[in-house]
Design a protein around this motif. Structure first.
Motif, mmCIF file in Angstrom:
data_model
loop_
_atom_site.group_PDB
_atom_site.id
_atom_site.type_symbol
_atom_site.label_atom_id
_atom_site.label_comp_id
_atom_site.label_asym_id
_atom_site.label_seq_id
_atom_site.Cartn_x
_atom_site.Cartn_y
_atom_site.Cartn_z
ATOM 1 N N GLN A 1 0.948 -1.211 -0.065
ATOM 2 C CA GLN A 1 0.009 -0.056 0.079
ATOM 3 C C GLN A 1 0.754 1.348 0.174
ATOM 4 O O GLN A 1 0.369 2.501 -0.322
ATOM 5 C CB GLN A 1 -0.799 -0.249 1.206
ATOM 6 C CG GLN A 1 -1.955 -1.251 1.145
ATOM 7 C CD GLN A 1 -1.415 -2.177 1.698
ATOM 8 O OE1 GLN A 1 -0.358 -2.519 2.276
ATOM 9 N NE2 GLN A 1 -2.424 -3.479 1.506
ATOM 10 N N GLY A 2 2.202 1.054 0.231
ATOM 11 C CA GLY A 2 2.949 2.280 0.223
ATOM 12 C C GLY A 2 2.720 3.147 1.714
ATOM 13 O O GLY A 2 2.769 4.558 1.287
ATOM 14 N N ILE A 3 2.524 2.844 2.576
ATOM 15 C CA ILE A 3 2.165 3.273 3.696
ATOM 16 C C ILE A 3 3.221 3.451 4.717
ATOM 17 O O ILE A 3 3.598 2.129 5.164
ATOM 18 C CB ILE A 3 0.781 3.173 4.375
ATOM 19 C CG1 ILE A 3 -0.404 3.135 3.428
ATOM 20 C CG2 ILE A 3 0.519 3.879 5.809
ATOM 21 C CD1 ILE A 3 -1.699 2.489 3.846
ATOM 22 N N TRP A 4 3.781 4.495 5.158
ATOM 23 C CA TRP A 4 4.557 4.443 6.427
ATOM 24 C C TRP A 4 3.737 4.931 7.823
ATOM 25 O O TRP A 4 2.679 5.623 7.897
ATOM 26 C CB TRP A 4 5.537 5.653 6.220
ATOM 27 C CG TRP A 4 6.460 5.447 5.606
ATOM 28 C CD1 TRP A 4 6.889 5.852 4.218
ATOM 29 C CD2 TRP A 4 7.803 4.419 5.822
ATOM 30 N NE1 TRP A 4 8.156 5.425 3.843
ATOM 31 C CE2 TRP A 4 8.414 4.748 4.694
ATOM 32 C CE3 TRP A 4 8.186 3.702 6.979
ATOM 33 C CZ2 TRP A 4 10.029 3.714 4.757
ATOM 34 C CZ3 TRP A 4 9.286 3.017 6.746
ATOM 35 C CH2 TRP A 4 10.092 3.177 5.848
ATOM 36 N N PRO B 1 7.536 13.380 2.064
ATOM 37 C CA PRO B 1 6.402 12.814 1.342
ATOM 38 C C PRO B 1 6.741 12.892 -0.195
ATOM 39 O O PRO B 1 6.334 11.899 -0.725
ATOM 40 C CB PRO B 1 5.273 13.917 1.655
ATOM 41 C CG PRO B 1 6.113 15.310 2.184
ATOM 42 C CD PRO B 1 7.193 14.976 3.030
ATOM 43 N N SER B 2 7.595 13.542 -0.656
ATOM 44 C CA SER B 2 7.664 13.570 -1.950
ATOM 45 C C SER B 2 8.736 12.391 -2.302
ATOM 46 O O SER B 2 8.554 11.794 -3.523
ATOM 47 C CB SER B 2 8.590 14.558 -2.557
ATOM 48 O OG SER B 2 7.587 15.945 -2.442
ATOM 49 N N ASP B 3 9.394 11.749 -1.168
ATOM 50 C CA ASP B 3 10.333 10.978 -1.549
ATOM 51 C C ASP B 3 9.569 9.700 -0.885
ATOM 52 O O ASP B 3 10.372 8.681 -0.767
ATOM 53 C CB ASP B 3 11.784 11.042 -1.101
ATOM 54 C CG ASP B 3 12.462 12.199 -1.808
ATOM 55 O OD1 ASP B 3 12.205 12.537 -2.923
ATOM 56 O OD2 ASP B 3 13.156 13.040 -1.003
ATOM 57 N N ASN B 4 8.586 9.742 -0.309
ATOM 58 C CA ASN B 4 7.899 8.537 0.520
ATOM 59 C C ASN B 4 8.969 7.861 1.300
ATOM 60 O O ASN B 4 9.227 6.726 1.363
ATOM 61 C CB ASN B 4 7.384 7.526 -0.776
ATOM 62 C CG ASN B 4 6.358 6.390 0.090
ATOM 63 O OD1 ASN B 4 5.758 6.839 1.110
ATOM 64 N ND2 ASN B 4 6.418 5.431 -0.582
ATOM 65 N N ASN B 5 9.338 8.637 2.323
ATOM 66 C CA ASN B 5 10.125 8.154 3.232
ATOM 67 C C ASN B 5 10.243 8.873 4.520
ATOM 68 O O ASN B 5 9.697 9.946 4.776
ATOM 69 C CB ASN B 5 11.673 8.460 3.094
ATOM 70 C CG ASN B 5 12.608 7.824 3.735
ATOM 71 O OD1 ASN B 5 12.494 6.738 4.319
ATOM 72 N ND2 ASN B 5 13.992 7.947 3.734
#
Length: 255
Positions: free
Chosen positions: A215-218, A249-253
């Motif tokens: 899901q790409g969720i941190w 957020p832009s790098d999803n980290n």
């Protein structure tokens, strides 16, 4: 041609617990426990000075990461320790002293922020209505104050709140965070609302991250700026992490 929008960073700064004898404190601070007409200079103890140095290091990290970025600052609550959590009475200064101390330590974050949001914390520390957090945020000029923050940043969706619970056993926080993320996926599907891309939590003073790759969720919980006190020393497993966290957020980290 319109300028390319800046990428954002989202620093989390919470669980400061200003006024605790085992929390970050400036080396010298004026307090008024003997009366408003009898100010005294309080000298930080060794634990407080070490934690304050850790706080200064985190401030520098945020400042360096903020260069060329939009800073969306989230205050994670429990900024003051209050009159004595669970009657431990390991505090110094009166209520206004604790507010002033918190403001002094948090102002460097405010000075580099483009947007600010203030979450409310635990009744045992800041009052059932979040009174001390509110006093601190108002002095800092924080425009948004509330219990649950939902916010879009760089096209990603953030869900943040102070309270979180988990076991203190090894790896338990990471597992609890992944379960929390899965719960939000389920709730979003059931209610047909947008699922979060990142969940930020405080309260437990544990630095941990969980990631749902599909899901790409941190999901992350942050350390705080308070060492073990007499209350936490009675827990079955005594672990307190020190520090904050930053979402990119832009790098999803999440770090």
């Amino acid at each position: 041609m319109a300028a390319k929008p800046k990428k954002s960073i989202v620093p989390w700064m919470g669980d400061l617990h200003a006024g605790s004898l085992v929390s970050a404190c400036p080396p010298e601070f004026t307090i008024h426990t003997a009366g408003q007409d009898k100010p005294q200079v309080y000298l930080a103890n060794d634990i407080q000075k070490r934690l304050h140095n850790d706080l200064l290091s985190y401030q520098l990290r945020v400042k360096n990461d903020a260069k060329g970025k939009r800073v969306v600052l989230v205050f994670g609550a429990d900024m003051a320790d209050g009159p004595g959590h669970h009657n431990t009475l390991q505090t110094t200064g009166d209520q206004q002293d604790q507010v002033d101390m918190a403001v002094a330590m948090l102002m460097p974050f405010v000075n580099i922020a483009d947007d600010m949001y203030g979450l409310l914390g635990t009744g045992g520390h800041v009052g059932e209505m979040g009174d001390l957090d509110i006093m601190i945020y108002r002095e800092l000029g924080v425009p948004w104050i509330g219990d649950i923050l939902e916010l879009e940043v760089d096209g990603k969706f953030l869900h943040a709140q102070h309270h979180f619970s988990c076991s203190r056993k090894p790896n338990a926080a990471e597992q609890a965070l992944r379960v929390l993320a899965l719960d939000h996926v389920g709730w979003s599907s059931q209610k047909e609302t947008r699922k979060p891309d990142c969940l930020l939590r405080g309260h437990v003073h544990l630095s941990a991250r969980g990631y749902l790759a599909r899901q790409g969720i941190w999901a992350g919980s942050s350390g705080g700026w308070k060492a073990i006190d007499r209350y936490s020393a009675k827990m079955k497993i005594v672990v307190n992490d020190i520090g904050g966290m930053i979402w990119y957020p832009s790098d999803n980290n999440l770090e």
